[in-house]
Enzyme design. Structure first.
Site, short mmCIF file in Angstrom:
data_model
loop_
_atom_site.label_atom_id
_atom_site.label_comp_id
_atom_site.label_asym_id
_atom_site.label_seq_id
_atom_site.Cartn_x
_atom_site.Cartn_y
_atom_site.Cartn_z
N VAL A 66 71.59 -4.65 12.51
CA VAL A 66 72.83 -4.14 13.13
C VAL A 66 72.92 -4.47 14.62
O VAL A 66 74.00 -4.38 15.20
CB VAL A 66 73.00 -2.62 12.93
N SER A 68 74.68 12.55 15.32
CA SER A 68 73.59 13.51 15.18
C SER A 68 73.95 14.78 15.94
O SER A 68 74.70 14.74 16.93
CB SER A 68 72.30 12.93 15.75
N TYR A 108 67.78 8.87 22.32
CA TYR A 108 68.48 9.10 21.05
C TYR A 108 69.76 9.92 21.28
O TYR A 108 70.84 9.57 20.77
CB TYR A 108 67.54 9.83 20.10
N ALA A 109 69.64 11.01 22.03
CA ALA A 109 70.80 11.88 22.26
C ALA A 109 71.91 11.14 23.01
O ALA A 109 73.09 11.27 22.68
CB ALA A 109 70.37 13.13 23.03
N LYS A 147 73.56 8.68 20.61
CA LYS A 147 74.42 9.36 19.62
C LYS A 147 75.65 9.97 20.28
O LYS A 147 76.73 10.00 19.68
CB LYS A 147 73.61 10.42 18.86
#
Lengths: 243, 88
Positions: free
Chosen positions: A61, A139, A152-153, A156
């Site tokens: 991706v 998320s 990650y946060a 997302k």
């Protein structure tokens, strides 16, 4: 039109499998393309078990060229692409003070850049057919970022902003763009948690249990269906009531 | 090369249908700007749809914003670009 052509990225993982099974069960006509990258054993098994209804396509991706090739293959086979589920994701948790820059870039690259490339790749087909559904797997960390997940946060949260902005751009073309925000869901992402950490996590959830991949998949299936045609730019929490 | 009146008529029809304009093809002048205060009121999202429709209907690829600004000025400029880009 009863047959829909669906592309799910990250299809080899637990959530990808649940998404595939849910779409398979939801309509006898849908054809599901399973985007896979590092591993493909489960996706191959699904394709073997459902010949003609599931097909596997290699898809990193983070690579715009891969997206172009995958979408071209799907359009060559069906001349349309109705649903894209941007499910591929990764995490590499660390405190920011100790986070390697590769960890920041790698997580952003898969979780956010991958969604950008995917949406861009399917856009000409969806605009041309004047309709489509894009569902991005975000998320709960985007809304309630925990310590140790700045990469990650942030990625997302970026997915949520992308979802909302793109939804406005393409609404008049009959294309909806939505996100789901799963909380603790029993997938590979939680496999690394020890018993104490799991118990602590469960105690924070009003429902006192982790979610099941099928519960996320059902919400995605709904957002992809015709009856959800007036829902766009939304972010649906699936978290057992944590907020 | 001058584009034919028939081609311009087709392009106006495509504009009306693809962009769901609240006016008829006959109401669009050949030299009427498509964007801006004196134009027919198209915006950047319409431009995106138009780019896809031109490629689908005429095989005309508009790969960058600079070319889009030149081609999507009015019906004349679109017709000219289509006429110079015959189907392969």
């Amino acid at each position: 039109m009863s047959q829909r052509i669906i592309l799910i990225t990250g299809a080899n993982g637990a959530l990808g499998r649940a998404l595939t099974q849910t779409f398979l069960a939801g309509s006898p006509d849908d054809v599901i393309w399973l985007g896979v990258h590092h591993r493909r054993d489960h996706a191959d098994a699904l394709a073997a078990a459902h010949p003609g209804r599931c097909r596997v396509v290699p898809l990193d991706v983070t690579d715009a060229g891969d997206w172009k090739a995958a979408v071209a293959e799907i359009l060559a086979a069906h001349s349309r692409l109705d649903v894209l589920v941007n499910n591929a994701g990764t995490h590499d948790d660390a405190l920011l003070a100790q986070m390697k820059s590769e960890s920041w870039t790698g997580v952003r690259s898969v979780n956010l850049d991958g969604v950008f490339h995917g949406c861009q790749a399917v856009m000409p087909a969806m605009i041309s057919q004047r309709g489509g559904r894009i569902i991005n797997i975000a998320s709960l960390s985007a809304l309630l970022p925990p310590a140790g997940q700045t990469n990650y946060a942030a990625a997302k949260a970026g997915v949520l902003a992308l979802t909302s902005s793109l939804a406005k751009e393409v609404a008049r073309m009959g294309i909806t763009v939505n996100a789901v925000c799963p909380g603790y869901v029993d997938t590979e992402a939680l496999a690394g948690m020890d018993a104490v950490a799991r118990q602590r996590a469960v105690s924070q959830i009003p429902m006192r249990r982790f979610g099941r991949p099928e519960e996320v998949a059902e919400a995605v299936r709904f957002l992809a269906c015709a009856q959800a045609g007036y829902i766009t730019g939304s972010a649906l929490k699936i978290d057992g009531g944590i907020f | 090369m001058n584009a034919s009146p028939e081609l311009k008529k087709q392009i106006k029809q495509m504009l009306v249908e693809n962009l769901m304009l609240q006016l008829t093809a006959e109401e669009i002048r050949d030299d009427q700007p498509l964007f801006g205060p004196d134009g027919i009121g198209l915006d950047s999202v319409d431009a995106l749809q138009l780019v896809v429709a031109l490629e689908k209907n005429y095989g005309l690829k508009i790969p960058d914003p600079e070319m889009a600004r030149g081609v999507l000025k009015d019906v004349n400029s679109i017709a000219q670009a289509v006429a110079l880009n015959p189907p392969k």
